[in-house]
Design a protein around this motif. Structure first.
Motif, PDB file in Angstrom:
ATOM      1  N   VAL A 209       0.836  -1.192   0.000  1.00  0.00           N
ATOM      2  CA  VAL A 209       0.000   0.000   0.000  1.00  0.00           C
ATOM      3  C   VAL A 209       0.879   1.252   0.000  1.00  0.00           C
ATOM      4  O   VAL A 209       1.764   1.403   0.845  1.00  0.00           O
ATOM      5  N   GLY A 210       0.639   2.156  -0.948  1.00  0.00           N
ATOM      6  CA  GLY A 210       1.383   3.402  -1.031  1.00  0.00           C
ATOM      7  C   GLY A 210       2.654   3.323  -1.847  1.00  0.00           C
ATOM      8  O   GLY A 210       3.314   4.340  -2.067  1.00  0.00           O
ATOM      9  N   LEU A 211       3.027   2.117  -2.300  1.00  0.00           N
ATOM     10  CA  LEU A 211       4.253   1.932  -3.069  1.00  0.00           C
ATOM     11  C   LEU A 211       3.895   1.776  -4.550  1.00  0.00           C
ATOM     12  O   LEU A 211       3.062   0.940  -4.902  1.00  0.00           O
ATOM     13  N   SER A 212       4.508   2.564  -5.405  1.00  0.00           N
ATOM     14  CA  SER A 212       4.179   2.554  -6.821  1.00  0.00           C
ATOM     15  C   SER A 212       4.969   1.477  -7.557  1.00  0.00           C
ATOM     16  O   SER A 212       6.202   1.474  -7.535  1.00  0.00           O
ATOM     17  N   LEU A 213       4.255   0.569  -8.200  1.00  0.00           N
ATOM     18  CA  LEU A 213       4.903  -0.448  -9.033  1.00  0.00           C
ATOM     19  C   LEU A 213       5.526   0.196 -10.263  1.00  0.00           C
ATOM     20  O   LEU A 213       6.607  -0.217 -10.713  1.00  0.00           O
ATOM     21  N   GLY A 214       4.861   1.222 -10.801  1.00  0.00           N
ATOM     22  CA  GLY A 214       5.342   1.873 -12.007  1.00  0.00           C
ATOM     23  C   GLY A 214       6.723   2.484 -11.849  1.00  0.00           C
ATOM     24  O   GLY A 214       7.529   2.445 -12.783  1.00  0.00           O
ATOM     25  N   MET A 215       7.017   3.054 -10.678  1.00  0.00           N
ATOM     26  CA  MET A 215       8.309   3.692 -10.477  1.00  0.00           C
ATOM     27  C   MET A 215       9.445   2.691 -10.580  1.00  0.00           C
ATOM     28  O   MET A 215      10.442   2.917 -11.288  1.00  0.00           O
ATOM     29  N   PHE A 216       9.319   1.553  -9.905  1.00  0.00           N
ATOM     30  CA  PHE A 216      10.418   0.595  -9.877  1.00  0.00           C
ATOM     31  C   PHE A 216      10.518  -0.192 -11.180  1.00  0.00           C
ATOM     32  O   PHE A 216      11.614  -0.597 -11.577  1.00  0.00           O
ATOM     33  N   CYS A 217       9.402  -0.397 -11.874  1.00  0.00           N
ATOM     34  CA  CYS A 217       9.459  -1.020 -13.199  1.00  0.00           C
ATOM     35  C   CYS A 217      10.186  -0.088 -14.178  1.00  0.00           C
ATOM     36  O   CYS A 217      10.999  -0.539 -15.001  1.00  0.00           O
ATOM     37  N   THR A 218       9.906   1.204 -14.076  1.00  0.00           N
ATOM     38  CA  THR A 218      10.522   2.177 -14.984  1.00  0.00           C
ATOM     39  C   THR A 218      12.008   2.346 -14.691  1.00  0.00           C
ATOM     40  O   THR A 218      12.820   2.429 -15.617  1.00  0.00           O
ATOM     41  N   THR A 219      12.389   2.399 -13.412  1.00  0.00           N
ATOM     42  CA  THR A 219      13.809   2.535 -13.073  1.00  0.00           C
ATOM     43  C   THR A 219      14.590   1.294 -13.479  1.00  0.00           C
ATOM     44  O   THR A 219      15.741   1.396 -13.929  1.00  0.00           O
ATOM     45  N   ALA A 220      13.978   0.111 -13.340  1.00  0.00           N
ATOM     46  CA  ALA A 220      14.639  -1.122 -13.783  1.00  0.00           C
ATOM     47  C   ALA A 220      14.841  -1.093 -15.296  1.00  0.00           C
ATOM     48  O   ALA A 220      15.923  -1.453 -15.797  1.00  0.00           O
ATOM     49  N   THR A 221      13.823  -0.646 -16.033  1.00  0.00           N
ATOM     50  CA  THR A 221      13.938  -0.535 -17.492  1.00  0.00           C
ATOM     51  C   THR A 221      15.014   0.465 -17.885  1.00  0.00           C
ATOM     52  O   THR A 221      15.788   0.234 -18.827  1.00  0.00           O
TER      53      THR A 221
END
Length: 308
Positions: A209-221
């Motif tokens: 809760v409160g943690l964005s999946l999009g941020m870490f997927c984008t930084t990994a990419t």
């Protein structure tokens, strides 16, 4: 700024749009993946900023993650200007620090109970999705139009344009060069140290809760694209040895990002189960009084019938 390159086999689209001299297949591949990485970094923090703003809570991000990220971006900003890096790199370093300022503001602002208002839904609305699609389409359209227009101009009158400028080389013994490299290499351990704190916090919270999946997927990419860009440029041993700090700076954060993505997937399932259980319990509580009233009415009707 449109410019021409001294060698004859350079890519005129890239030169006409970005003012850089890139030639050969490997050079173009490296350039493309480098810009994919840059684009990912530009938008990487936006999903988390958006989620924090909508939920009005900031406890999901680790304080060590934000601190190390800020220190790494500050070191990177200083090194870009001291080492006379490309204009695009300098602009990116400013953008990163600006996002960090938003992160810090949100973190401390929404930690105060008085500012933790009722959270809004984090789902994308149709109007928001249309706005994002319009912005992306507009940017891509302008990039393609500008690149092909300038490429056509170079093909027609190449001699009319000036030669592309390259950043002036600094003396390896100058204080500016030494301090700039210290800052550049100093940013790498900061970026590496940011992820473990977030992984540990996720493990302790047991929730996404409160943690964005999009941020870490984008930084990994972004890190993976940067890694491909480095290897595409050259496979010579001397080049790879020189780039070891940057290769590690891409590999290790990308691995940590994938671990965080795995944690999010695992804990989000538990969050959904808990949410469904709470909704079921609320429905049972809401139905319980109605059932009692129906029972009372039935008893009353039975009593009246017997009296008749």
């Amino acid at each position: 700024m449109v410019c021409r390159c001294e060698n004859t086999n350079y890519n005129k689209f890239i030169s006409g749009l970005f003012g850089e001299c890139v030639s050969g297949t490997t050079g173009v591949v490296s350039f493309i993946f480098g810009w994919i990485s840059i684009c990912c970094w530009i938008v990487s923090f936006l999903p988390q900023i958006r989620m924090t703003f909508l939920m009005k809570r900031s406890e999901a991000l680790s304080a060590s993650f934000i601190l190390c990220l800020v220190m790494g971006d500050l070191f990177n900003l200083i090194s870009c200007f001291l080492l006379n890096q490309l204009f695009t790199q300098q602009i990116l370093s400013i953008i990163f620090v600006s996002f960090d300022a938003v992160f810090i503001f949100q973190h401390f602002y929404f930690l105060r109970p008085a500012n933790q208002k009722e959270s809004l839904s984090t789902k994308f609305r149709l109007s928001e999705s249309i706005a994002y699609a319009f912005i992306v389409t507009l940017i891509i359209n302008n990039v393609l139009w500008g690149g092909f227009h300038n490429q056509f101009g170079l093909q027609l009158q190449e001699s009319a344009y000036s030669v592309c400028k390259t950043p002036e080389a600094l003396s390896s013994k100058s204080a500016q060069y030494i301090i700039g490299n210290v800052m550049a290499y100093g940013s790498l351990p900061m970026y590496l140290a940011s992820r473990p704190g977030q992984i540990i916090k996720n493990f302790k919270r047991k929730t996404a809760v409160g943690l964005s999946l999009g941020m870490f997927c984008t930084t990994a990419t972004a890190n993976i694209a940067q890694l491909i860009s480095l290897f595409s440029m050259s496979q010579e041993k001397s080049y790879l040895i020189q780039k070891i700090p940057y290769i590690l700076g891409c590999c290790l954060p990308a691995i940590c990002d994938m671990i965080i993505v795995g944690q999010w997937c695992k804990y989000s399932k538990n969050d959904n189960r808990s949410k469904k259980l709470q909704e079921t319990q609320m429905e049972e509580k809401n139905l319980a009084p109605q059932h009692s009233e129906l029972t009372i009415e039935t008893v009353d009707m039975t009593t009246v019938s017997s009296m008749k």
